[in-house]
Design a protein around this motif. Structure first.
Motif, PDB file in Angstrom:
ATOM      1  N   LEU A   1      10.852  -1.339   6.309  1.00 63.56           N
ATOM      2  CA  LEU A   1      10.673  -0.673   7.590  1.00 63.56           C
ATOM      3  C   LEU A   1      11.199   0.731   7.468  1.00 63.56           C
ATOM      4  O   LEU A   1      12.325   0.947   7.052  1.00 63.56           O
ATOM      5  CB  LEU A   1      11.433  -1.408   8.695  1.00 63.56           C
ATOM      6  N   GLY A   2      10.398   1.712   7.835  1.00 65.36           N
ATOM      7  CA  GLY A   2      10.848   3.083   7.719  1.00 65.36           C
ATOM      8  C   GLY A   2      10.187   3.948   8.752  1.00 65.36           C
ATOM      9  O   GLY A   2       9.808   3.485   9.805  1.00 65.36           O
ATOM     10  N   CYS A   3      10.031   5.227   8.444  1.00 64.96           N
ATOM     11  CA  CYS A   3       9.396   6.159   9.363  1.00 64.96           C
ATOM     12  C   CYS A   3       7.898   6.141   9.171  1.00 64.96           C
ATOM     13  O   CYS A   3       7.241   7.167   9.223  1.00 64.96           O
ATOM     14  CB  CYS A   3       9.957   7.561   9.137  1.00 64.96           C
ATOM     15  N   ALA A   4       7.333   5.014   8.898  1.00 63.65           N
ATOM     16  CA  ALA A   4       5.903   4.927   8.640  1.00 63.65           C
ATOM     17  C   ALA A   4       5.106   5.025   9.925  1.00 63.65           C
ATOM     18  O   ALA A   4       5.534   4.573  10.970  1.00 63.65           O
ATOM     19  CB  ALA A   4       5.577   3.601   7.941  1.00 63.65           C
ATOM     20  N   GLY A   5       3.900   5.603   9.801  1.00 60.46           N
ATOM     21  CA  GLY A   5       3.100   5.827  10.986  1.00 60.46           C
ATOM     22  C   GLY A   5       2.170   4.690  11.331  1.00 60.46           C
ATOM     23  O   GLY A   5       1.643   4.639  12.427  1.00 60.46           O
ATOM     24  N   ALA A   6       1.904   3.746  10.424  1.00 59.10           N
ATOM     25  CA  ALA A   6       0.913   2.711  10.671  1.00 59.10           C
ATOM     26  C   ALA A   6       1.579   1.353  10.839  1.00 59.10           C
ATOM     27  O   ALA A   6       2.396   0.946  10.032  1.00 59.10           O
ATOM     28  CB  ALA A   6      -0.087   2.652   9.521  1.00 59.10           C
TER      29      ALA A   6
ATOM     30  N   GLU B   1      27.241   4.154  10.821  1.00 59.97           N
ATOM     31  CA  GLU B   1      26.163   5.131  10.944  1.00 59.97           C
ATOM     32  C   GLU B   1      26.288   6.178   9.835  1.00 59.97           C
ATOM     33  O   GLU B   1      27.300   6.862   9.742  1.00 59.97           O
ATOM     34  CB  GLU B   1      26.231   5.804  12.310  1.00 59.97           C
ATOM     35  N   ALA B   2      25.266   6.248   8.992  1.00 60.17           N
ATOM     36  CA  ALA B   2      25.200   7.261   7.937  1.00 60.17           C
ATOM     37  C   ALA B   2      24.029   8.173   8.273  1.00 60.17           C
ATOM     38  O   ALA B   2      22.863   7.808   8.094  1.00 60.17           O
ATOM     39  CB  ALA B   2      25.007   6.611   6.570  1.00 60.17           C
ATOM     40  N   THR B   3      24.328   9.354   8.774  1.00 58.62           N
ATOM     41  CA  THR B   3      23.313  10.232   9.356  1.00 58.62           C
ATOM     42  C   THR B   3      22.982  11.375   8.408  1.00 58.62           C
ATOM     43  O   THR B   3      23.871  12.028   7.868  1.00 58.62           O
ATOM     44  CB  THR B   3      23.797  10.796  10.704  1.00 58.62           C
ATOM     45  N   ARG B   4      21.681  11.632   8.250  1.00 57.43           N
ATOM     46  CA  ARG B   4      21.217  12.727   7.402  1.00 57.43           C
ATOM     47  C   ARG B   4      20.702  13.910   8.203  1.00 57.43           C
ATOM     48  O   ARG B   4      20.644  15.023   7.683  1.00 57.43           O
ATOM     49  CB  ARG B   4      20.096  12.230   6.475  1.00 57.43           C
TER      50      ARG B   4
ATOM     51  N   PHE C   1      19.344  11.054  16.007  1.00 57.82           N
ATOM     52  CA  PHE C   1      19.965  10.990  14.689  1.00 57.82           C
ATOM     53  C   PHE C   1      19.048  10.222  13.738  1.00 57.82           C
ATOM     54  O   PHE C   1      18.616   9.099  14.062  1.00 57.82           O
ATOM     55  CB  PHE C   1      21.317  10.282  14.739  1.00 57.82           C
ATOM     56  N   ALA C   2      18.772  10.808  12.577  1.00 60.72           N
ATOM     57  CA  ALA C   2      18.054  10.122  11.500  1.00 60.72           C
ATOM     58  C   ALA C   2      19.095   9.478  10.593  1.00 60.72           C
ATOM     59  O   ALA C   2      19.916  10.172   9.990  1.00 60.72           O
ATOM     60  CB  ALA C   2      17.196  11.107  10.722  1.00 60.72           C
ATOM     61  N   ASN C   3      19.045   8.162  10.489  1.00 61.56           N
ATOM     62  CA  ASN C   3      20.065   7.408   9.758  1.00 61.56           C
ATOM     63  C   ASN C   3      19.474   6.714   8.543  1.00 61.56           C
ATOM     64  O   ASN C   3      18.288   6.364   8.511  1.00 61.56           O
ATOM     65  CB  ASN C   3      20.714   6.374  10.680  1.00 61.56           C
ATOM     66  N   VAL C   4      20.339   6.497   7.539  1.00 61.80           N
ATOM     67  CA  VAL C   4      19.907   5.920   6.272  1.00 61.80           C
ATOM     68  C   VAL C   4      20.846   4.786   5.872  1.00 61.80           C
ATOM     69  O   VAL C   4      21.909   4.588   6.456  1.00 61.80           O
ATOM     70  CB  VAL C   4      19.884   6.994   5.167  1.00 61.80           C
ATOM     71  N   ILE C   5      20.424   4.081   4.837  1.00 63.20           N
ATOM     72  CA  ILE C   5      21.216   2.961   4.343  1.00 63.20           C
ATOM     73  C   ILE C   5      22.201   3.403   3.266  1.00 63.20           C
ATOM     74  O   ILE C   5      23.044   2.622   2.822  1.00 63.20           O
ATOM     75  CB  ILE C   5      20.278   1.848   3.816  1.00 63.20           C
TER      76      ILE C   5
ATOM     77  N   ALA D   1      25.465   4.905   1.606  1.00 60.18           N
ATOM     78  CA  ALA D   1      26.866   4.801   2.016  1.00 60.18           C
ATOM     79  C   ALA D   1      27.105   3.600   2.928  1.00 60.18           C
ATOM     80  O   ALA D   1      28.019   3.591   3.747  1.00 60.18           O
ATOM     81  CB  ALA D   1      27.329   6.090   2.703  1.00 60.18           C
ATOM     82  N   GLY D   2      26.250   2.567   2.804  1.00 63.82           N
ATOM     83  CA  GLY D   2      26.449   1.335   3.555  1.00 63.82           C
ATOM     84  C   GLY D   2      26.116   1.430   5.026  1.00 63.82           C
ATOM     85  O   GLY D   2      26.583   0.622   5.837  1.00 63.82           O
ATOM     86  N   GLY D   3      25.284   2.400   5.407  1.00 61.47           N
ATOM     87  CA  GLY D   3      24.977   2.608   6.807  1.00 61.47           C
ATOM     88  C   GLY D   3      23.908   1.691   7.349  1.00 61.47           C
ATOM     89  O   GLY D   3      23.090   1.144   6.616  1.00 61.47           O
ATOM     90  N   ASP D   4      23.913   1.530   8.663  1.00 61.60           N
ATOM     91  CA  ASP D   4      22.836   0.860   9.382  1.00 61.60           C
ATOM     92  C   ASP D   4      21.698   1.872   9.504  1.00 61.60           C
ATOM     93  O   ASP D   4      21.866   2.938  10.100  1.00 61.60           O
ATOM     94  CB  ASP D   4      23.338   0.448  10.765  1.00 61.60           C
ATOM     95  N   PRO D   5      20.509   1.588   8.951  1.00 66.39           N
ATOM     96  CA  PRO D   5      19.454   2.603   8.881  1.00 66.39           C
ATOM     97  C   PRO D   5      18.710   2.861  10.182  1.00 66.39           C
ATOM     98  O   PRO D   5      17.823   3.722  10.227  1.00 66.39           O
ATOM     99  CB  PRO D   5      18.497   2.043   7.826  1.00 66.39           C
ATOM    100  N   GLN D   6      19.031   2.141  11.264  1.00 61.77           N
ATOM    101  CA  GLN D   6      18.330   2.350  12.530  1.00 61.77           C
ATOM    102  C   GLN D   6      18.623   3.740  13.085  1.00 61.77           C
ATOM    103  O   GLN D   6      19.773   4.140  13.232  1.00 61.77           O
ATOM    104  CB  GLN D   6      18.760   1.303  13.543  1.00 61.77           C
ATOM    105  N   ALA D   7      17.554   4.504  13.384  1.00 63.03           N
ATOM    106  CA  ALA D   7      17.719   5.794  14.044  1.00 63.03           C
ATOM    107  C   ALA D   7      18.309   5.584  15.430  1.00 63.03           C
ATOM    108  O   ALA D   7      18.198   4.499  16.025  1.00 63.03           O
ATOM    109  CB  ALA D   7      16.376   6.509  14.142  1.00 63.03           C
TER     110      ALA D   7
END
Length: 420
Positions: free
Chosen positions: A27-32, A276-279, A296-300, A302-308
């Motif tokens: 699951l990511g920032c995909a458009g479809a 929260e690991a925010t980029r 906030f755009a977040n990533v996994i 550094a052990g972060g929860d990737p949910q924006a």
């Protein structure tokens, strides 16, 4: 960008790390998605709204195939009326892609000193008050085996889009992942904030493009900062600061006293139970109530929860988390999320890019700050790239907002031309 506070748009650190870990993320920032809403009415022969342009088509130079981009910024560097692109790259010289007015770009290496650093972010603004855009580039690391006191670069524009090195005017050296420009102290010239692995730095401009560190202007913090964003979030007519951290601490909101000195907001940004690991962070009035909201755009990493996360400004810089109610599920592991009005309906939509590779995502705003995933058919195909930054601007003069997507490793930068 959705929020601009100087005469030229400032680069906004989106993805800044030289050791990005390749992970399988479904699951990511995909458009479809299977639940995409219907495609908006259009002529059967019109085709998708965006046309994908790669370097192989001849409209982008072969240098974008290197896959070392970390940040991009659109600006008319040579004052010929069209938008050019400046690209910061990791352990490569920065690029200036010169637009011929039709959206066809060439790489002119003679315009910018070919200094190699671990460039992470760009700020573009008129630092010396001569009416043309200058370029600030900040670096995280230096070349292996070297140590340079002045690893951040300042390039002054001669008015025709050719630059000279004035880096000695930035009197600090830091491990910077982010930079933003804006008038912090209300004296009419653009100052700088550097987001670092360590304490942030405030650099005040003397009006001629020479900077002085404002010691004590910002609370010291050991956080690993990946983005810094300026905007008047509390409505007092000065620029406040959002600090987006990947590790070592939560994201922060600092309020400006009007003289370029910052203090923690009385009401901190809401936190969540997971890490929260925010980029990247982006500010815009998403719901039309006259104040700036925040994503906030977040990533996994550094052990972060990737949910924006989507935060609504309830007034006066007091934010509430409206992620679950107003952002579609599955907006995860985004390196960049930017507010921009893509469908020209007067509100700010969201564009997202991911690393590892995922399709560029577009989320349409209903005008009240509620976002839905755009139909897959808005793009000619899923634009699957290792995207670290998306820039928005009309590059071919047709009145529509086009997209430049900067990519890192195993991908090449691409251009998406908006046809309607």
């Amino acid at each position: 960008m959705s929020v601009v506070f100087s005469r030229y748009p400032a680069g906004r650190g989106a993805a800044r790390h030289r050791c990005l870990v390749v992970l399988l993320v479904t699951l990511g920032c995909a458009g479809a998605r299977a639940v995409d809403p219907p495609v908006p009415p259009s002529s059967p022969s019109a085709g998708p709204p965006f046309r994908l342009v790669r370097a192989e088509a001849g409209m982008l130079p072969g240098s974008v195939l290197a896959g070392r981009s970390m940040e991009a910024a659109m600006v008319d560097i040579d004052r010929d009326g069209d938008l050019d692109v400046v690209v910061a790259r990791e352990f490569e010289a920065a690029l200036i892609l010169v637009n011929d007015g039709t959206g066809r770009f060439t790489d002119d290496r003679t315009r910018l000193p070919q200094v190699v650093r671990d460039y992470e972010d760009i700020a573009i603004t008129d630092v010396d008050g001569d009416g043309d855009p200058d370029v600030v580039l900040v670096a995280e690391d230096d070349l292996p085996g070297t140590a340079h006191r002045l690893k951040h670069q300042l390039y002054l524009n001669d008015g025709a889009g050719r630059f000279t090195d004035a880096s000695s005017r930035i009197p600090v050296c830091s491990d910077a992942n982010a930079v933003v420009a804006g008038d912090l102290d209300g004296d009419g010239d653009p100052d700088l904030v550097l987001g670092n692995a360590g304490p942030e730095l405030v650099l005040l401009n003397d009006g001629t493009g020479r900077f002085v560190e404002s010691v004590g202007a910002i609370p010291a913090s050991p956080d690993v900062t990946q983005d810094v964003v300026l905007g008047d979030v509390d409505g007092d007519s000065d620029l406040d600061l959002v600090i987006a951290n990947e590790s070592e601490g939560p994201n922060l909101l600092l309020l400006n006293d009007g003289r370029g000195r910052f203090a923690a907001a009385p009401t901190p940004l809401p936190t969540r139970a997971t890490t929260e690991a925010t980029r990247n962070a982006s500010l815009a009035d998403m719901d039309g109530d006259g104040d700036l909201d925040l994503v906030f755009a977040n990533v996994i990493f550094a052990g972060g929860d990737p949910q924006a996360r989507l935060l609504r400004n309830a007034g006066g810089g007091r934010f509430e988390d409206v992620t679950s109610a107003q952002l579609p599920p599955g907006v995860q592991h985004c390196i960049d999320l930017e507010f921009a009005d893509i469908d020209r309906d007067g509100d700010s939509d969201l564009l997202g890019t991911s690393f590892p590779a995922a399709a560029v995502g577009l989320y349409l705003n209903d005008g009240r700050g509620r976002f839905t995933r755009a139909p897959a058919a808005i793009f000619p195909e899923p634009v699957v790239v290792q995207g670290v930054e998306v820039e928005v601007g009309d590059v071919n003069g047709d009145g529509h907002r086009d997209l430049y997507v900067a990519t890192f490793i195993e991908s090449a930068d691409v251009l998406l031309l908006n046809r309607r």
